[in-house]
Design an enzyme around this catalytic site. Structure first.
Site, PDB file in Angstrom:
ATOM      1  CB  CYS A 174      -4.905  64.438 -10.876  1.00 13.89           C
ATOM      2  SG  CYS A 174      -4.815  65.717 -12.350  1.00 13.89           S
TER       3      CYS A 174
ATOM      4  CD  GLU B  57      -8.432  63.203 -11.201  1.00 13.04           C
ATOM      5  OE1 GLU B  57      -9.121  63.723 -10.264  1.00 13.04           O
ATOM      6  OE2 GLU B  57      -7.749  63.496 -12.245  1.00 13.04           O
TER       7      GLU B  57
ATOM      8  CE  LYS C 127      -7.230  65.711  -7.549  1.00  7.99           C
ATOM      9  NZ  LYS C 127      -7.919  66.072  -8.950  1.00  7.99           N
TER      10      LYS C 127
END
Length: 262
Positions: free
Chosen positions: A144, A41, A110
């Site tokens: 994540c 990330e 995200k």
């Protein structure tokens, strides 16, 4: 498809140096037969760089994307990398997939931001499933914290994702996610999951490494320790198909019972 996992924090704050790290890793991965290289990330810029996020953020088709496309073309492999994406006045925590011929295949923002740090610097995305085809493998992207929500991964399973790539910045004391949750996510959704982490201390965060690629049988094909590493593991679409045939999780679902959940 041989898949390479670059467990590295690169050089936080320097896109120039991170592109060099990526180029070197891509060369090693390609020499080992990899068709896809996945980074952590925010690999392009670093994660805990404060206001540097806004300064270094760039569009999905920006100069760094062009540089990574050139790296992909030079080494003949696809690259999935994490970066801060600027879209007008908005900044997203994003991951982009570029093919071996330099084509931008997919860009994911995200959707579930973790903690005050991310909420202070990013806007959440609103597209849960982003996919592209590479060498007969349907590749999906999460980032994540997204993978810790079972609904996200199940959405990918129902959309036919074979390999879910997850650039991550997993920090202490949550290493159980890499150790336990990722193999379970792969098994319960009948897919491969490539979870690629940062390492070491960065600002207030201690990243734990432990990157892994788990198969649809819930078994890790490879797993890193706590230091920088380049891992390699194979993703086999035929094995995914056979595993889905043998494991009835997806076909035995009863969606009508789950409406109260939403």
């Amino acid at each position: 498809m041989r898949t390479a996992l670059l467990q590295s924090s690169g050089r936080p704050g320097s896109t120039v140096e991170n592109l060099k790290v990526l180029d070197e890793a891509a060369g090693r991965a390609a020499a080992a037969g990899a068709g896809l290289l996945v980074t952590a990330e925010m690999f392009l810029t670093g994660y805990a760089i404060g206001d540097g996020i806004g300064r270094l953020a760039e569009p999905a088709d920006g100069d760094c994307a062009d540089a990574i496309a050139e790296i992909a073309t030079n080494h003949g492999l696809a690259i999935a990398y994490g970066y801060p994406e600027r879209a007008g006045d908005t900044v997203f925590n994003s991951a982009q997939l570029i093919s071996a011929d330099g084509t931008r295949l997919a860009n994911y923002r995200k959707t579930h931001l973790f903690g005050c740090f991310e909420r202070d610097h990013f806007t959440p995305g609103d597209q849960p499933v982003v996919q592209a085809e590479i060498g007969g493998v349907r590749v999906g992207i999460l980032i994540c914290y997204d993978v810790e929500f079972p609904e996200n991964v199940r959405a990918h399973a129902l959309a036919g994702t074979d390999l879910l790539v997850v650039p991550t910045a997993q920090m202490h004391p949550f290493q159980f996610v890499a150790e336990s949750m990722i193999p379970v996510r792969a098994f319960e959704n009948q897919m491969y999951v490539a979870y690629v982490n940062r390492v070491g201390q960065e600002g207030e965060f201690e990243f734990v490494g432990l990157s892994t690629l788990a198969g649809p049988d819930g078994i890790a094909r490879t797993r890193a320790g706590r230091g920088e590493d380049l891992l390699l593991a194979d993703v086999d679409p035929a094995f995914v198909a056979a595993s889905r045939e043998a494991n009835p999780y997806l076909s035995d679902r009863r969606p009508g019972l789950y409406r109260p959940l939403v």
